[in-house]
Design a protein around this motif. Structure first.
Motif, short mmCIF file in Angstrom:
data_model
loop_
_atom_site.label_atom_id
_atom_site.label_comp_id
_atom_site.label_asym_id
_atom_site.label_seq_id
_atom_site.Cartn_x
_atom_site.Cartn_y
_atom_site.Cartn_z
N TYR A 1 1.07 -1.13 0.03
CA TYR A 1 0.02 0.10 0.64
C TYR A 1 1.08 1.21 -0.38
O TYR A 1 0.21 2.14 -0.51
CB TYR A 1 -0.90 0.11 0.93
N ARG A 2 1.81 1.90 1.07
CA ARG A 2 2.86 2.24 0.61
C ARG A 2 3.39 2.45 -0.65
O ARG A 2 3.44 3.73 -1.00
CB ARG A 2 3.88 1.57 2.02
N ILE B 1 7.48 4.78 8.76
CA ILE B 1 7.65 5.21 7.18
C ILE B 1 6.74 6.60 6.88
O ILE B 1 5.69 5.67 7.01
CB ILE B 1 7.92 4.16 6.24
N TYR B 2 6.98 7.81 6.79
CA TYR B 2 6.26 8.20 6.31
C TYR B 2 6.56 9.36 4.77
O TYR B 2 7.79 8.49 4.10
CB TYR B 2 5.66 10.20 7.12
N PHE B 3 5.32 10.12 4.08
CA PHE B 3 6.16 10.50 3.34
C PHE B 3 6.48 11.61 3.83
O PHE B 3 5.66 12.97 4.18
CB PHE B 3 4.97 10.47 1.90
N LEU B 4 7.09 12.47 2.84
CA LEU B 4 7.64 13.91 3.23
C LEU B 4 7.57 14.75 1.44
O LEU B 4 8.72 14.24 0.75
CB LEU B 4 8.87 14.82 3.43
N CYS B 5 6.39 15.27 0.96
CA CYS B 5 6.37 15.90 -0.17
C CYS B 5 6.58 17.19 -0.75
O CYS B 5 6.12 17.98 0.75
CB CYS B 5 5.45 15.86 -1.02
N ARG C 1 5.32 24.48 -1.23
CA ARG C 1 3.94 24.00 0.19
C ARG C 1 5.06 22.16 0.42
O ARG C 1 5.63 21.52 -0.91
CB ARG C 1 3.05 24.56 -0.76
N LYS C 2 4.56 22.47 1.76
CA LYS C 2 5.75 20.87 2.60
C LYS C 2 4.16 20.38 2.83
O LYS C 2 3.03 20.63 3.65
CB LYS C 2 6.31 21.03 3.76
N ILE C 3 3.88 19.48 2.69
CA ILE C 3 3.33 18.42 2.76
C ILE C 3 3.71 16.94 3.15
O ILE C 3 4.57 16.29 2.76
CB ILE C 3 1.95 17.73 1.35
N VAL C 4 2.94 16.28 4.68
CA VAL C 4 3.07 15.01 5.31
C VAL C 4 2.31 13.68 5.32
O VAL C 4 0.69 14.38 5.09
CB VAL C 4 3.62 15.52 6.75
N VAL C 5 2.57 12.64 4.36
CA VAL C 5 1.65 11.45 4.14
C VAL C 5 1.70 10.77 4.75
O VAL C 5 3.13 9.89 5.08
CB VAL C 5 1.83 11.51 2.92
N ASP C 6 0.60 10.72 5.39
CA ASP C 6 0.64 8.79 6.08
C ASP C 6 -0.78 8.41 5.16
O ASP C 6 -1.73 8.66 4.59
CB ASP C 6 -0.02 9.17 7.58
N TYR C 7 -0.82 6.87 6.36
CA TYR C 7 -1.62 5.69 5.45
C TYR C 7 -1.67 4.86 6.25
O TYR C 7 -0.93 4.85 7.08
CB TYR C 7 -0.49 5.33 3.99
#
Length: 433
Positions: free
Chosen positions: A336-337, A361-365, A371-377
Motif C-alpha cells: 500500500y505504501r 515510514i511516512y512521506f515528505l512531499c 508547499r510541504k505535505i506530510v503523508v501518512d497511510y
C-alpha cells in the motif's frame, strides 16, 4: 495497445520506423510482460523468432540449424552464425519492402562463452541490403545493467537502444480488473505485484481470496514450485539467500546490523548477497541502511509459505485461515505504501521517504510552489486518531513542519480528525487510477 504499455510501444515503433537496421535490447524480470508487449507490437509485422538455450555456442548453432531445417530451410548441420542469420532472414524470391523484426529471446546465452555472435550480427546487418529490426530479449536485468557492457565492450555502441520493461503500476490492474473492489485489487497486487504474466492466471469471477488460495495454497499449485525453480537457477548457495530473504520477510530485520544479529553471517557476507539480490530486483534499499524485498511474489512466499514448510500439512482455505488471514493486513501495508508512492509521484515535485524513530515510514512531499505535505497511510483499515497522534509526536520530535497533512485510507477515518487546526486531506489510491 496493451494497457499500461503505451510508452514502451511508442519506443519500439519509433525504432521500427527508422531507416536502416537497428538492434534493441529489451529486458525485464520473468512475468513482467515482455512477450505480450512484443506480440502486440509485431501483430501486423513480418516477424521471425528464435529462443536461445543455455548451452555451448556449438550446441546452440546445431540446435538453431536443426530448427530451421524442420521448417524446410536448407542449412548445414553445424552452421556458422552468419549462415544462421542469413537462412533465418532471407528467403529466395522475396520482394517485400517492409522491415522485418527478428526477436531473439534469452540472448544472454548467446554471449555466455564469447561475443562472436554479436560481432557477426553487427557485420550481417551492415552488409544486408534490407532493413531489419533485431530485438534481443532477456529476463536477466542485473546482467544487462551490470555486466553486459563490460562483456561486449565497444560492440555496445552498435546497440540502438535499451528498453527495460518494468512492472505495471497498480492503476493498470484497476483498469484491467475493474470489477474488483479497491481492497481486493490491493490484496492481489500485494502478492502478484505488477507482473501481468501472473495476472493472466486470475479467474475474474472469483474473489481475490479465492484466487490466492487456488494459485498458491492448493496441493497442485505450481507457482510456489516455479518460484523455487527460478531462484535456484539464478542463485548459488540458495540456503544463504533463502536465509537472508526469510530474515527480510520477517519485517523486523531490515537493517544490516539486525540481519547480522539474526543470521550470524558476517556483515561483509550479507552485503555481497544483498548486492546480488538487488541486481536480480528481488531486494531494494529503501532508506540508508534499510532493505526490503521488492518482488511481491517472493515476499509472499518467504512471509507465509517458507516458514511453514515443516508445519503440519495443511492447504487451501485451511492454510489461509491458520497462517495468513490475521497477518494479511500488515503484509499488504508495505505494498500500500508503494501504491501511495506511485500516486504521489504523479502529483508532487519531490516525494521522499521519512523513517521516524518509532520505525513508521511516512512521506515528505513538496509542490512546485514549495508547499510541504506530510503523508501518512493506513492501508485497507480505518485511519484512527491514535495513528494521527503517533504522526504528530513524530513530527514534533524530529522538528518536521507541514502546510498540509494527506492521509491515504481505503476504509475511512475517525471524524474527530477534521477538528484540528492543520488542514487534513483524506485520499484513496483509486482516485488517480
Amino acid at each position: 495497445m496493451l494497457t499500461g504499455r503505451e510508452q514502451e510501444t511508442a519506443f519500439l515503433e519509433n525504432h521500427y520506423k527508422r531507416t536502416g537496421s537497428q538492434i534493441l535490447v529489451v529486458y525485464g524480470q520473468r512475468g513482467v510482460g515482455k512477450t505480450a508487449l512484443l506480440t502486440s507490437f509485431t501483430e501486423k509485422k513480418q516477424t521471425l523468432r528464435y529462443s536461445a538455450g543455455n548451452c555451448s555456442s556449438r550446441e546452440q548453432q546445431y540446435l538453431w540449424g536443426r530448427e530451421l531445417r524442420s521448417r524446410g530451410k536448407e542449412i548445414a548441420e553445424y552452421p556458422s552464425w552468419w549462415e544462421l542469420l542469413e537462412c533465418m532472414t532471407i528467403q529466395k524470391g522475396e520482394t517485400t519492402a517492409d522491415k522485418k523484426v527478428l526477436i531473439i529471446e534469452n540472448f544472454q546465452y548467446l554471449l555466455k562463452g564469447d561475443t562472436l555472435f554479436l560481432q557477426e550480427l553487427i557485420r550481417f546487418l551492415k552488409e544486408k541490403k534490407e532493413a531489419l529490426l533485431v530485438i534481443l530479449t532477456t529476463y536477466a536485468s542485473g546482467w544487462v545493467e551490470n555486466s553486459m557492457i563490460s562483456k561486449v565492450g565497444n560492440l555496445a555502441f552498435s546497440v540502438s537502444g535499451f528498453l527495460k520493461v518494468k512492472e505495471l503500476p497498480f492503476s493498470a490492474m484497476r483498469k484491467i480488473f475493474s470489477d474488483y473492489t479497491v481492497q481486493e485489487s490491493i490484496s492481489l497486487y500485494a502478492t502478484l505485484g505488477g507482473l501481468p504474466g501472473l495476472w493472466r492466471l486470475l479467474y475474474p469471477q472469483n474473489s481475490a481470496e479465492e484466487n490466492l488460495i487456488r494459485l498458491l495454497l492448493q496441493r497442485n499449485s505450481f507457482l510456489p514450485e516455479l518460484m523455487i525453480k527460478w531462484l535456484s537457477e539464478e542463485l548459488r548457495e540458495t540456503a544463504v539467500y533463502d536465509t537472508i530473504l526469510a530474515t527480510l520477510a520477517d519485517g523486523r530485520h531490515g537493517k544490516l546490523n539486525d540481519m547480522y544479529a539474526h543470521t550470524g553471517f558476517s556483515r561483509a557476507k550479507i552485503s555481497v548477497y544483498l548486492k546480488n539480490l538487488m541486481e536480480l530486483e528481488l531486494v531494494e534499499k529503501v532508506l540508508p541502511g534499510t532493505y526490503e524485498i521488492c518482488n511481491a511474489f517472493v515476499r509472499f512466499y518467504f512471509c507465509f509459505l517458507f516458514p511453514h514448510q515443516t508445519s503440519e500439512r495443511t492447504e487451501g482455505s485451511t492454510f489461509y485461515e491458520k497462517y495468513i488471514r490475521e497477518e494479511y493486513n500488515d503484509f499488504q501495508l508495505l505494498t500500500y505504501r508503494r501504491i501511495c508512492q506511485e500516486v504521489l509521484q504523479g502529483r508532487f515535485r519531490t516525494v521522499e521517504l521519512w523513517n521516524s524513530r518509532q520505525g513508521k515510514i511516512y512521506f515528505l512531499c513538496r509542490e512546485d510552489t514549495g508547499r510541504k505535505i506530510v503523508v501518512d497511510y493506513s492501508g485497507t483499515v480505518c485511519y484512527t486518531s491514535k495513528d494521527y497522534d503517533v504522526l504528530q509526536a513524530s513530527m514534533k520530535r524530529e522538528h518536521v513542519t507541514a502546510d498540509s497533512i494527506l492521509i491515504f485510507s481505503e476504509n475511512g477515518y475517525e471524524k474527530t480528525l477534521t477538528e484540528g487546526t492543520v488542514q487534513i486531506l483524506v485520499h484513496s489510491v483509486d482516485e488517480n487510477s
